[in-house]
Design a protein around this motif. Structure first.
Motif, PDB file in Angstrom:
ATOM      1  N   CYS A  19       9.504   3.270  19.656  1.00  0.00           N
ATOM      2  CA  CYS A  19       9.705   3.514  18.124  1.00  0.00           C
ATOM      3  C   CYS A  19      10.036   2.410  17.499  1.00  0.00           C
ATOM      4  CB  CYS A  19      10.609   4.760  18.272  1.00  0.00           C
ATOM      5  SG  CYS A  19       9.752   6.251  19.176  1.00  0.00           S
ATOM      6  N   ASP A  20      10.176   2.677  16.025  1.00  0.00           N
ATOM      7  CA  ASP A  20      10.713   1.593  15.103  1.00  0.00           C
ATOM      8  C   ASP A  20      12.042   2.207  14.557  1.00  0.00           C
ATOM      9  OD1 ASP A  20       8.254  -0.031  14.908  1.00  0.00           O
ATOM     10  OD2 ASP A  20       7.349   1.877  13.996  1.00  0.00           O
ATOM     11  N   VAL A  21      12.054   3.435  14.512  1.00  0.00           N
ATOM     12  CA  VAL A  21      13.401   4.052  14.030  1.00  0.00           C
ATOM     13  C   VAL A  21      13.910   5.077  15.306  1.00  0.00           C
ATOM     14  CG1 VAL A  21      14.309   5.613  12.382  1.00  0.00           C
ATOM     15  CG2 VAL A  21      12.708   3.867  11.636  1.00  0.00           C
ATOM     16  N   ILE A  22      15.159   5.047  15.278  1.00  0.00           N
ATOM     17  CA  ILE A  22      15.843   5.754  16.272  1.00  0.00           C
ATOM     18  C   ILE A  22      16.684   6.856  15.627  1.00  0.00           C
ATOM     19  CG2 ILE A  22      17.133   6.185  18.417  1.00  0.00           C
ATOM     20  CD1 ILE A  22      14.445   4.586  18.741  1.00  0.00           C
ATOM     21  N   LEU A  23      16.495   7.974  15.919  1.00  0.00           N
ATOM     22  CA  LEU A  23      17.670   9.077  15.190  1.00  0.00           C
ATOM     23  C   LEU A  23      18.342   9.467  16.394  1.00  0.00           C
ATOM     24  CD1 LEU A  23      15.212  11.422  13.282  1.00  0.00           C
ATOM     25  CD2 LEU A  23      16.290   9.415  12.615  1.00  0.00           C
ATOM     26  N   LEU A  24      19.800   9.122  16.286  1.00  0.00           N
ATOM     27  CA  LEU A  24      21.144   9.454  17.318  1.00  0.00           C
ATOM     28  C   LEU A  24      21.515  10.566  16.727  1.00  0.00           C
ATOM     29  CD1 LEU A  24      22.731   8.907  19.584  1.00  0.00           C
ATOM     30  CD2 LEU A  24      24.102   7.285  18.544  1.00  0.00           C
ATOM     31  N   MET A  93      15.412   9.088   4.452  1.00  0.00           N
ATOM     32  CA  MET A  93      16.066   8.150   5.142  1.00  0.00           C
ATOM     33  C   MET A  93      15.027   7.380   6.152  1.00  0.00           C
ATOM     34  SD  MET A  93      19.221   6.525   5.337  1.00  0.00           S
ATOM     35  CE  MET A  93      20.526   7.550   5.087  1.00  0.00           C
ATOM     36  N   ILE A  94      14.420   8.219   6.724  1.00  0.00           N
ATOM     37  CA  ILE A  94      13.320   7.690   7.936  1.00  0.00           C
ATOM     38  C   ILE A  94      12.369   6.314   6.930  1.00  0.00           C
ATOM     39  CG2 ILE A  94      11.293   7.760   9.104  1.00  0.00           C
ATOM     40  CD1 ILE A  94      12.869  10.549   9.918  1.00  0.00           C
ATOM     41  N   LYS A  95      12.033   6.882   5.709  1.00  0.00           N
ATOM     42  CA  LYS A  95      10.921   6.059   4.935  1.00  0.00           C
ATOM     43  C   LYS A  95      11.931   4.692   4.487  1.00  0.00           C
ATOM     44  CE  LYS A  95       8.555  10.283   3.106  1.00  0.00           C
ATOM     45  NZ  LYS A  95       8.256  10.856   1.954  1.00  0.00           N
ATOM     46  N   LYS A  96      12.773   5.167   4.007  1.00  0.00           N
ATOM     47  CA  LYS A  96      13.606   3.791   3.594  1.00  0.00           C
ATOM     48  C   LYS A  96      13.826   2.994   4.581  1.00  0.00           C
ATOM     49  CE  LYS A  96      18.395   2.562   1.662  1.00  0.00           C
ATOM     50  NZ  LYS A  96      19.578   3.224   1.281  1.00  0.00           N
ATOM     51  N   GLU A 100      12.650  -0.934   4.766  1.00  0.00           N
ATOM     52  CA  GLU A 100      13.404  -2.124   4.901  1.00  0.00           C
ATOM     53  C   GLU A 100      13.048  -3.096   5.926  1.00  0.00           C
ATOM     54  OE1 GLU A 100      17.225  -0.339   5.634  1.00  0.00           O
ATOM     55  OE2 GLU A 100      17.652  -0.178   3.412  1.00  0.00           O
ATOM     56  N   MET A 101      12.390  -2.664   6.913  1.00  0.00           N
ATOM     57  CA  MET A 101      11.750  -3.429   8.146  1.00  0.00           C
ATOM     58  C   MET A 101      10.250  -4.091   7.659  1.00  0.00           C
ATOM     59  SD  MET A 101      12.398  -0.552  11.209  1.00  0.00           S
ATOM     60  CE  MET A 101      12.083  -1.737  12.507  1.00  0.00           C
ATOM     61  N   GLY A 102       9.715  -3.551   6.461  1.00  0.00           N
ATOM     62  CA  GLY A 102       8.497  -4.120   5.995  1.00  0.00           C
ATOM     63  C   GLY A 102       7.284  -3.480   6.774  1.00  0.00           C
ATOM     64  N   LYS A 103       7.566  -1.999   7.039  1.00  0.00           N
ATOM     65  CA  LYS A 103       6.500  -1.459   7.904  1.00  0.00           C
ATOM     66  C   LYS A 103       6.074  -0.159   6.644  1.00  0.00           C
ATOM     67  CE  LYS A 103       7.986  -2.156  12.506  1.00  0.00           C
ATOM     68  NZ  LYS A 103       6.780  -2.603  13.195  1.00  0.00           N
ATOM     69  N   LYS A 150       1.808  11.054   6.521  1.00  0.00           N
ATOM     70  CA  LYS A 150       0.605  10.433   6.715  1.00  0.00           C
ATOM     71  C   LYS A 150       0.622   9.104   7.497  1.00  0.00           C
ATOM     72  CE  LYS A 150      -3.238   8.538   4.094  1.00  0.00           C
ATOM     73  NZ  LYS A 150      -4.055   8.172   3.057  1.00  0.00           N
ATOM     74  N   ASN A 151       1.733   8.323   7.471  1.00  0.00           N
ATOM     75  CA  ASN A 151       1.782   7.146   8.020  1.00  0.00           C
ATOM     76  C   ASN A 151       3.025   6.988   9.051  1.00  0.00           C
ATOM     77  OD1 ASN A 151      -0.175   5.903   6.388  1.00  0.00           O
ATOM     78  ND2 ASN A 151       1.305   5.850   4.643  1.00  0.00           N
ATOM     79  N   ILE A 152       4.025   8.273   9.475  1.00  0.00           N
ATOM     80  CA  ILE A 152       4.977   8.287  10.112  1.00  0.00           C
ATOM     81  C   ILE A 152       4.473   9.431  11.218  1.00  0.00           C
ATOM     82  CG2 ILE A 152       7.354   8.358  10.387  1.00  0.00           C
ATOM     83  CD1 ILE A 152       7.481   7.742   7.728  1.00  0.00           C
ATOM     84  N   LYS A 153       4.829   8.849  12.451  1.00  0.00           N
ATOM     85  CA  LYS A 153       4.701   9.838  13.557  1.00  0.00           C
ATOM     86  C   LYS A 153       6.139  10.100  14.412  1.00  0.00           C
ATOM     87  CE  LYS A 153       1.293   7.672  15.649  1.00  0.00           C
ATOM     88  NZ  LYS A 153       0.094   7.149  16.572  1.00  0.00           N
ATOM     89  N   LEU A 154       6.221  11.061  14.751  1.00  0.00           N
ATOM     90  CA  LEU A 154       7.609  11.412  15.690  1.00  0.00           C
ATOM     91  C   LEU A 154       7.282  11.941  17.022  1.00  0.00           C
ATOM     92  CD1 LEU A 154      10.718  12.290  15.200  1.00  0.00           C
ATOM     93  CD2 LEU A 154       9.984  14.426  14.860  1.00  0.00           C
TER      94      LEU A 154
END
Length: 367
Positions: A19-24, A93-96, A100-103, A150-154
């Protein structure tokens, strides 16, 4: 169960790698105990975005949440998965973070300790929508993804962190308190965490003054509570267990708790009952005490709130629960109070007086 059992550490590592983003996910009532600094460092070293999600935030005062945000930083979101609050902010926050990662596209994973609400967060974010695909390469068979946008999977499988620190296992209730040989270290850890967060809480809660958190503070607390062992020494074990129990029950916390929320309003003045027992000659017999109280009309009218308390009469401790919905509820209240106050019971009895259930125990304080 649809997921093949695999080591939890492997699942967590796979989530971080994939994953690119991790929710703790942390419990907003106790973020410090439910965070994992080693994991946080690992996520950041791998160049992944970390978002702290403080769940159950509806149970914590707003000003306390703001203090935690200063500790964890701007990548902190407060949510209540149960009430579906804060999920829109979390999505943004996930989109942001991805931006910031350029994705433009990305994958999101969730990790956290047991009972912090990881699965509830997934359900709140996705609306329990059906998973998009089957198994994903590199992950355990059966682990699937759901569409967040549309562009983010969880990933619909949360990573469960294992709590290894023995003190934290005690504090969290994972280890039963009665089986803990030395409760002093976890009790001191609780006091230290609260003191570090706000050094006025303990002084106000326990009514003691102190310079630092150590066994001397435990002695002051035990002395204030009257927890004395033989010889007049403070019973540190009992004091430590009480601190842990009150912390687990939510009475002792990082903020000043409304005690009514935890039923403390039941422990109140019972003199309207015990005034009829001052000259009663059979005070050691709980059944006779209840029978005697049936002679007084005042006690027949239904009371608005249940009462619970104890009073020393003629060298005996009389514990009374009055006005609960059932006699069994009265009994449990009395038993718990006797255990908490270290009262050895030699007589007990429950019945009904008019519209009020009553349960009485008679005993003495243990030496």
């Amino acid at each position: 169960m649809r997921y093949k059992k695999v080591p939890v550490k492997k699942i967590v590592n796979n989530i971080i790698d994939e994953c690119d983003v991790i929710l703790l996910v942390l419990d907003a009532r106790d973020p410090e105990m439910t965070r994992n600094r080693e994991l946080e460092k690992k996520i950041k070293l791998k160049g992944k975005k970390l978002i702290y999600v403080l769940n159950k935030a509806d149970l914590v005062p707003k000003e306390i949440l703001e203090k935690w945000k200063k500790i964890f930083g701007e990548n902190t979101v407060f949510v209540s998965a149960k009430r579906r609050l804060g999920t829109k902010i979390l999505r943004e926050m996930i989109k942001k973070s991805l931006k910031e990662m350029g994705k433009k596209e990305g994958k999101v994973g969730i990790v956290g300790y047991p009972n912090v609400g990881k699965s509830s967060i997934i359900n709140a974010l996705t609306g329990k929508r059906k998973a998009l695909t089957g198994s994903v390469a590199g992950l355990t068979k059966g682990e699937q993804w759901v569409r967040l946008t549309k562009n983010i999977k969880l990933m619909d499988t949360p990573g469960v962190l294992e709590m290894r620190d023995e003190d934290d296992l005690v504090i969290s209730g994972a280890l039963r308190l009665e089986k803990v040989e030395n409760p002093i270290p976890p009790a001191l850890k609780i006091l230290t965490r609260i003191d570090n967060f706000d050094n006025t809480i303990l002084k106000e809660y326990f009514g003691v003054d102190y310079e630092k958190v150590d066994e001397e503070l435990l002695k002051k607390i035990g002395d204030k509570r009257g927890y004395l062992a033989k010889g007049g020494e403070v019973d540190l074990i009992r004091t430590a267990k009480t601190i842990i129990k009150e912390y687990q029950d939510g009475k002792l916390n990082y903020y000043r708790v409304d005690l009514k929320k935890y039923g403390q309003d039941r422990e109140r003045d019972i003199s309207f009952i015990t005034k009829y027992l001052k000259d009663f000659p059979f005070i050691e017999d709980a059944k006779m005490v209840v029978t005697h109280l049936k002679d007084f009309d005042e006690l027949y009218k239904k009371i608005k709130k249940p009462v619970l308390g104890f009073e020393e009469i003629e060298g005996n401790v009389v514990v009374v629960s009055f006005g609960e919905k059932t006699k069994d509820a009265c009994r449990k209240k009395v038993e718990n109070l006797c255990k908490e106050k270290n009262i050895e019971v030699f007589s007990k009895f429950g019945d009904k007086i008019g519209a009020n259930n009553i349960y009485i125990a008679v005993g003495k304080f243990k030496q």
